[in-house]
Scaffold this motif. Structure first.
Motif, mmCIF file in Angstrom:
data_model
loop_
_atom_site.group_PDB
_atom_site.id
_atom_site.type_symbol
_atom_site.label_atom_id
_atom_site.label_comp_id
_atom_site.label_asym_id
_atom_site.label_seq_id
_atom_site.Cartn_x
_atom_site.Cartn_y
_atom_site.Cartn_z
ATOM 1 N N MET A 1 0.831 -1.189 0.000
ATOM 2 C CA MET A 1 0.000 0.000 0.000
ATOM 3 C C MET A 1 0.878 1.255 0.000
ATOM 4 O O MET A 1 1.849 1.346 0.761
ATOM 5 C CB MET A 1 -0.906 -0.006 1.228
ATOM 6 C CG MET A 1 -1.895 1.127 1.271
ATOM 7 S SD MET A 1 -3.124 0.855 2.570
ATOM 8 C CE MET A 1 -2.690 2.158 3.667
ATOM 9 N N VAL A 2 0.548 2.200 -0.850
ATOM 10 C CA VAL A 2 1.272 3.465 -0.913
ATOM 11 C C VAL A 2 0.724 4.399 0.163
ATOM 12 O O VAL A 2 -0.481 4.539 0.325
ATOM 13 C CB VAL A 2 1.117 4.114 -2.305
ATOM 14 C CG1 VAL A 2 1.835 5.465 -2.336
ATOM 15 C CG2 VAL A 2 1.658 3.197 -3.387
ATOM 16 N N TYR A 32 6.357 3.068 0.029
ATOM 17 C CA TYR A 32 5.712 1.857 -0.473
ATOM 18 C C TYR A 32 6.563 0.651 -0.113
ATOM 19 O O TYR A 32 7.766 0.628 -0.407
ATOM 20 C CB TYR A 32 5.518 1.927 -2.002
ATOM 21 C CG TYR A 32 5.007 0.635 -2.591
ATOM 22 C CD1 TYR A 32 3.739 0.160 -2.271
ATOM 23 C CD2 TYR A 32 5.805 -0.133 -3.442
ATOM 24 C CE1 TYR A 32 3.273 -1.048 -2.794
ATOM 25 C CE2 TYR A 32 5.341 -1.330 -3.964
ATOM 26 C CZ TYR A 32 4.078 -1.786 -3.641
ATOM 27 O OH TYR A 32 3.616 -2.981 -4.142
ATOM 28 N N GLN A 33 5.956 -0.298 0.549
ATOM 29 C CA GLN A 33 6.623 -1.555 0.932
ATOM 30 C C GLN A 33 7.956 -1.304 1.646
ATOM 31 O O GLN A 33 8.979 -1.952 1.375
ATOM 32 C CB GLN A 33 6.852 -2.433 -0.299
ATOM 33 C CG GLN A 33 5.584 -2.871 -0.978
ATOM 34 C CD GLN A 33 5.321 -4.372 -0.859
ATOM 35 O OE1 GLN A 33 6.218 -5.145 -0.565
ATOM 36 N NE2 GLN A 33 4.098 -4.768 -1.090
ATOM 37 N N ARG A 159 -3.822 -0.922 -5.918
ATOM 38 C CA ARG A 159 -2.654 -0.901 -6.793
ATOM 39 C C ARG A 159 -1.590 0.031 -6.219
ATOM 40 O O ARG A 159 -1.930 1.029 -5.576
ATOM 41 C CB ARG A 159 -3.039 -0.434 -8.208
ATOM 42 C CG ARG A 159 -4.048 -1.321 -8.901
ATOM 43 C CD ARG A 159 -4.365 -0.814 -10.290
ATOM 44 N NE ARG A 159 -3.190 -0.819 -11.154
ATOM 45 C CZ ARG A 159 -3.186 -0.362 -12.404
ATOM 46 N NH1 ARG A 159 -4.297 0.162 -12.919
ATOM 47 N NH2 ARG A 159 -2.084 -0.422 -13.127
ATOM 48 N N PRO A 160 -0.319 -0.227 -6.460
ATOM 49 C CA PRO A 160 0.752 0.658 -5.975
ATOM 50 C C PRO A 160 0.924 1.843 -6.914
ATOM 51 O O PRO A 160 1.959 2.001 -7.564
ATOM 52 C CB PRO A 160 1.974 -0.253 -5.972
ATOM 53 C CG PRO A 160 1.721 -1.198 -7.110
ATOM 54 C CD PRO A 160 0.235 -1.441 -7.112
ATOM 55 N N GLU A 161 -0.070 2.700 -6.963
ATOM 56 C CA GLU A 161 -0.143 3.720 -8.010
ATOM 57 C C GLU A 161 -0.661 5.038 -7.446
ATOM 58 O O GLU A 161 -1.578 5.065 -6.628
ATOM 59 C CB GLU A 161 -1.078 3.212 -9.107
ATOM 60 C CG GLU A 161 -1.232 4.109 -10.312
ATOM 61 C CD GLU A 161 -2.155 3.470 -11.334
ATOM 62 O OE1 GLU A 161 -1.657 2.754 -12.221
ATOM 63 O OE2 GLU A 161 -3.382 3.677 -11.243
ATOM 64 N N THR A 305 3.824 4.598 -10.780
ATOM 65 C CA THR A 305 3.625 3.219 -10.359
ATOM 66 C C THR A 305 4.877 2.754 -9.633
ATOM 67 O O THR A 305 5.979 2.754 -10.196
ATOM 68 C CB THR A 305 3.347 2.308 -11.565
ATOM 69 O OG1 THR A 305 2.235 2.820 -12.303
ATOM 70 C CG2 THR A 305 3.020 0.893 -11.095
ATOM 71 N N PHE A 306 4.714 2.363 -8.389
ATOM 72 C CA PHE A 306 5.829 1.973 -7.541
ATOM 73 C C PHE A 306 5.940 0.453 -7.512
ATOM 74 O O PHE A 306 4.933 -0.261 -7.538
ATOM 75 C CB PHE A 306 5.618 2.521 -6.130
ATOM 76 C CG PHE A 306 5.352 4.006 -6.116
ATOM 77 C CD1 PHE A 306 6.394 4.917 -6.158
ATOM 78 C CD2 PHE A 306 4.052 4.498 -6.097
ATOM 79 C CE1 PHE A 306 6.162 6.285 -6.172
ATOM 80 C CE2 PHE A 306 3.796 5.866 -6.106
ATOM 81 C CZ PHE A 306 4.851 6.759 -6.150
ATOM 82 N N TYR A 307 7.172 -0.059 -7.443
ATOM 83 C CA TYR A 307 7.336 -1.507 -7.442
ATOM 84 C C TYR A 307 8.601 -1.907 -6.690
ATOM 85 O O TYR A 307 9.499 -1.085 -6.456
ATOM 86 C CB TYR A 307 7.367 -2.057 -8.874
ATOM 87 C CG TYR A 307 8.549 -1.626 -9.706
ATOM 88 C CD1 TYR A 307 9.724 -2.369 -9.739
ATOM 89 C CD2 TYR A 307 8.487 -0.470 -10.491
ATOM 90 C CE1 TYR A 307 10.810 -1.980 -10.509
ATOM 91 C CE2 TYR A 307 9.571 -0.066 -11.267
ATOM 92 C CZ TYR A 307 10.725 -0.835 -11.269
ATOM 93 O OH TYR A 307 11.807 -0.442 -12.028
#
Length: 313
Positions: A1-2, A32-33, A159-161, A305-307
């Motif tokens: 989750m962002v 994020y994460q 979404r991680p966005e 978008t994070f990853y």
């Protein structure tokens, strides 16, 4: 989750009261994460400083540059709206800031100069758990420029966005020609720009300025650092090679050491791309140009978008 935290526009007590960047959507922290993407890139601030300076181990930012996150600046040929035509002591407009006064000594426009704010306009902010909306109304009877600006930032559920939507309406009687860029002050886990980073574009990258071959180089559609930046080392260049369509507004920045990255996409064609970095921050700055006739509006959108990546594979 962002998770994201914001500084809100406030003429009296706001964190950022400079006259360079748009006051809306200033992100103080984004994670994020377990990875931190946006936060401070400087250690101190000083109103007497123009842009920023090095002093010992500190990086000291002036009032117009002491800002964080994916922040935007509007400019018309490197200046604010109506600056050149304004007489000394008269007013001009900086979108996202308000009506400013041209100094009595005149002089060339500088984004690092702190101008007097004659009228900050009217700000309204609305928030929900997953989005925040800013509106800014400004009208300058002297220069004749006026606008209604709407920015909405939302975290996409599931979404991680993060999506940033903008609408700029020209409410004046004269055309409004400007450009906007996002400075993207990336401070990914406090890592210095270096060999662990790779930047990717959907086009073959050409640089307008020659690179210091000891610090960085281009490899096709990738930009890489050859050593970690330290002390006062910096990398600055303009990217060329992009086309006339919005498909080229698509970038990836990844750090293999920490195992995290982000994609940045836009829905408008690129007008310019600048890369600036020092030891504490990496900034990829895409520009979008616009000309808005009276009564018309212009929209644009960015998606982040994070990853994370598995370095064990």
């Amino acid at each position: 989750m962002v998770k994201a935290q914001f500084y809100l526009p406030d003429t009296q007590n706001g964190y950022y009261r400079g006259t360079r960047f748009d006051w809306s959507g200033v992100i103080s922290n984004l994670e994020y994460q377990g990875h931190r993407y946006f936060g401070p890139w400087f250690t101190k601030t000083d109103r007497a400083v123009s842009d920023f300076i090095y002093k010992g181990t500190d990086i000291i930012a002036g009032p117009c540059s002491a800002i964080t996150g994916p922040v935007e600046e509007f400019s018309t040929d490197g200046k604010a709206l109506g600056y050149d035509e304004a007489k000394p002591g008269a007013t001009f407009v900086k979108i996202g800031v308000g009506v400013l006064r041209k100094p009595k000594d005149g002089g060339s426009y500088s984004p690092f100069r702190l101008y007097e704010i004659v009228d900050p306009g009217t700000w309204k902010v609305q928030t929900k758990d997953e989005w925040i909306e800013f509106t800014h109304e400004v009208a300058d009877p002297v220069s004749g420029f006026a606008y209604h600006y709407l920015k909405t930032i939302r975290l996409t559920k599931g979404r991680p966005e993060m999506v940033m939507d903008h609408t700029l309406k020209n409410t004046s009687k004269r055309p409004m020609a400007t450009s906007v860029y996002n400075h993207n002050f990336l401070v990914l886990d406090g890592q210095p720009p270096g060999p662990d980073f790779v930047l990717k574009a959907p086009f073959e990258i050409k640089t307008k300025q020659a690179l210091d071959k000891t610090l960085a180089e281009v490899r096709g559609n990738q930009f890489v650092y050859l050593k970690a930046l330290k002390d006062k080392e910096s990398v600055y260049t303009e990217w060329q090679g992009f086309g006339s369509g919005a498909a080229d507004y698509r970038f990836t920045i990844e750090n293999k050491k920490v195992g995290a990255g982000l994609h940045i996409t836009g829905d408008r064609p690129l007008a310019r791309v600048v890369l600036w970095s020092i030891r504490t921050v990496l900034s990829l700055e895409p520009y979008v140009a616009m000309t808005i006739e009276p009564g018309q509006e212009f929209t644009w959108q960015y998606t982040y978008t994070f990853y994370v990546i598995d370095n064990k594979k």
